[in-house]
Design an enzyme around this catalytic site. Structure first.
Site, mmCIF file in Angstrom:
data_model
loop_
_atom_site.group_PDB
_atom_site.id
_atom_site.type_symbol
_atom_site.label_atom_id
_atom_site.label_comp_id
_atom_site.label_asym_id
_atom_site.label_seq_id
_atom_site.Cartn_x
_atom_site.Cartn_y
_atom_site.Cartn_z
ATOM 1 N N SER A 63 0.831 -1.207 0.000
ATOM 2 C CA SER A 63 0.000 0.000 0.000
ATOM 3 C C SER A 63 0.863 1.253 0.000
ATOM 4 O O SER A 63 0.617 2.182 -0.773
ATOM 5 C CB SER A 63 -0.918 0.019 1.221
ATOM 6 N N LYS A 75 -7.445 -4.776 13.581
ATOM 7 C CA LYS A 75 -8.733 -4.538 12.918
ATOM 8 C C LYS A 75 -9.941 -4.600 13.864
ATOM 9 O O LYS A 75 -10.941 -3.946 13.632
ATOM 10 C CB LYS A 75 -8.942 -5.536 11.774
ATOM 11 N N GLY A 101 -9.541 -21.183 6.607
ATOM 12 C CA GLY A 101 -9.062 -20.060 7.414
ATOM 13 C C GLY A 101 -10.191 -19.447 8.207
ATOM 14 O O GLY A 101 -11.322 -19.354 7.717
ATOM 15 N N ALA A 102 -9.874 -19.045 9.428
ATOM 16 C CA ALA A 102 -10.905 -18.441 10.280
ATOM 17 C C ALA A 102 -10.335 -17.236 11.024
ATOM 18 O O ALA A 102 -10.676 -16.983 12.177
ATOM 19 C CB ALA A 102 -11.449 -19.484 11.247
ATOM 20 N N ASN A 117 -10.601 -24.971 9.339
ATOM 21 C CA ASN A 117 -9.525 -24.216 9.981
ATOM 22 C C ASN A 117 -8.715 -25.131 10.882
ATOM 23 O O ASN A 117 -9.252 -26.040 11.504
ATOM 24 C CB ASN A 117 -10.098 -23.051 10.806
HETATM 25 P P1 ATR Z 1 -5.772 -12.626 8.950
HETATM 26 O O1 ATR Z 1 -6.334 -11.445 9.675
HETATM 27 O O2 ATR Z 1 -4.844 -12.230 7.823
HETATM 28 O O3 ATR Z 1 -6.815 -13.583 8.504
HETATM 29 P P2 ATR Z 1 -5.094 -14.183 11.265
HETATM 30 O O4 ATR Z 1 -6.283 -13.639 11.946
HETATM 31 O O5 ATR Z 1 -3.821 -14.285 12.017
HETATM 32 O O6 ATR Z 1 -4.776 -13.339 9.965
HETATM 33 O O7 ATR Z 1 -5.488 -15.616 10.671
HETATM 34 C C1 ATR Z 1 -4.571 -16.434 10.023
HETATM 35 C C2 ATR Z 1 -5.282 -17.686 9.509
HETATM 36 O O8 ATR Z 1 -4.313 -18.506 8.862
HETATM 37 C C3 ATR Z 1 -5.907 -18.557 10.588
HETATM 38 O O9 ATR Z 1 -7.031 -19.196 10.058
HETATM 39 C C4 ATR Z 1 -4.774 -19.575 10.861
HETATM 40 O O10 ATR Z 1 -5.199 -20.800 11.419
HETATM 41 P P3 ATR Z 1 -5.377 -20.950 13.016
HETATM 42 O O11 ATR Z 1 -6.673 -20.276 13.343
HETATM 43 O O12 ATR Z 1 -5.412 -22.392 13.269
HETATM 44 O O13 ATR Z 1 -4.187 -20.269 13.636
HETATM 45 C C5 ATR Z 1 -4.286 -19.815 9.476
HETATM 46 N N1 ATR Z 1 -2.916 -20.351 9.382
HETATM 47 C C6 ATR Z 1 -1.762 -19.653 9.426
HETATM 48 N N2 ATR Z 1 -0.689 -20.480 9.266
HETATM 49 C C7 ATR Z 1 -1.204 -21.734 9.110
HETATM 50 C C8 ATR Z 1 -0.627 -23.015 8.886
HETATM 51 N N3 ATR Z 1 0.699 -23.185 8.797
HETATM 52 N N4 ATR Z 1 -1.456 -24.087 8.770
HETATM 53 C C9 ATR Z 1 -2.795 -23.927 8.856
HETATM 54 N N5 ATR Z 1 -3.402 -22.741 9.059
HETATM 55 C C10 ATR Z 1 -2.622 -21.654 9.183
#
Ligand code: ATR
Length: 261
Positions: A16, A64, A116-117, A140
């Protein structure tokens, strides 16, 4: 001179900062866009200073949700419970709108699986709900976080939770696969091979860089939308909110950064 910025932690040279500054230059807008690093422990003490002294702000991980109580959130930001854009003390969520506008509903085939969550996932679920999607499969690594999202959106969309460990065996039953995790950002890959993905008509991977998942999609002619396209579409929304949107200059500046456009 107007001042815009991105609230973040830890420090990361943002895309950005690079592109908004180029846009200001080309559009002859006397403004600057800065990366603003706030140490989480100091957030409550420092946030008002930035809201007051900047003409517009973006907010990213991990602030956020935390920032909501310091602004007046618009309805959608309230429903998503995340603010990523601030103007005149109002809090907006341009992530959901960016996702929504990046997709033509005709290419979004069901069933859909979202992996993802985290924060990004909430905006995506909201956008899918706004597109009229009634049912979604959510995967997730940490099941509790998926459960939390299911509850948040209970009245809007039917979310079925599936185990992360079973992703490879269930992926064949889906038409659309959306990755909202950071997997791939540092070259990590899903435990998925080309043949697992052969039923998919769309892969949407919100990671900016060219991930192994995007590579498989391209090699196998599966339509793929990437994180830069997502980012491009939310960037427009910020400029509109800040009242500094010039379509021609925007297209000229931002399109080069959005692959696949
Ligand atoms: P954002 O705001 O960018 O979504 P976040 O809130 O930190 O970032 O969320 C990251 C997401 O990536 C989560 O769903 C995380 O899974 P967990 O809830 O189990 O932590 C997922 N994630 C990150 N690295 C991962 C990995 N190596 N394997 C599986 N899931 C991963």
């Amino acid at each position: 001179m107007k001042k815009f910025g991105l609230l973040e932690y830890p420090h990361k040279e943002s895309l950005s900062k690079q592109v908004f500054n180029e846009y200001f230059k080309k559009a002859h807008i006397d403004a600057v866009y800065e990366d603003i690093v706030i140490v989480p422990d100091n957030f409550d003490d420092e946030i008002n200073k930035y809201i007051d002294s900047y003409d517009g702000l973006n907010v990213t991980v991990p602030f956020k949700e935390k920032v909501i109580k310091y602004v007046e959130p618009v309805e959608e930001a309230k429903e998503i419970n995340a603010v990523n854009c601030i103007f005149n003390n109002k809090g907006y969520n341009t992530d959901w709108k960016g996702f929504y506008n990046s997709l033509n509903s005709s290419i979004l085939k069901e069933p859909i699986v979202l992996v993802g969550a985290g924060g990004a996932s909430k905006s995506i679920i909201y956008a899918l709900y706004k597109m009229g999607i009634k049912k979604l499969f959510l995967v997730n690594r940490t099941v509790e976080k998926a459960e939390k999202l299911r509850k948040i959106f209970l009245s809007k969309i039917d979310i079925k939770i599936e185990s992360f460990d079973h992703l490879q065996s269930i992926i064949r039953s889906f038409k659309t696969f959306i990755n909202s995790t950071s997997i791939g950002m540092f070259g990590e890959s899903f435990d998925l091979e080309a043949r697992d993905l052969s039923n998919l008509s769309l892969i949407y991977d919100i990671v900016y860089n060219n991930t192994p998942l995007q590579k498989i999609a391209k090699e196998n002619n599966i339509k793929c939308i990437d994180g830069r396209t997502f980012w491009y579409h939310q960037a427009v929304e910020n400029l509109k909110i800040w009242n500094i949107y010039t379509p021609e200059i925007f297209n000229e500046t931002f399109k080069t950064f959005a692959r696949g456009e």
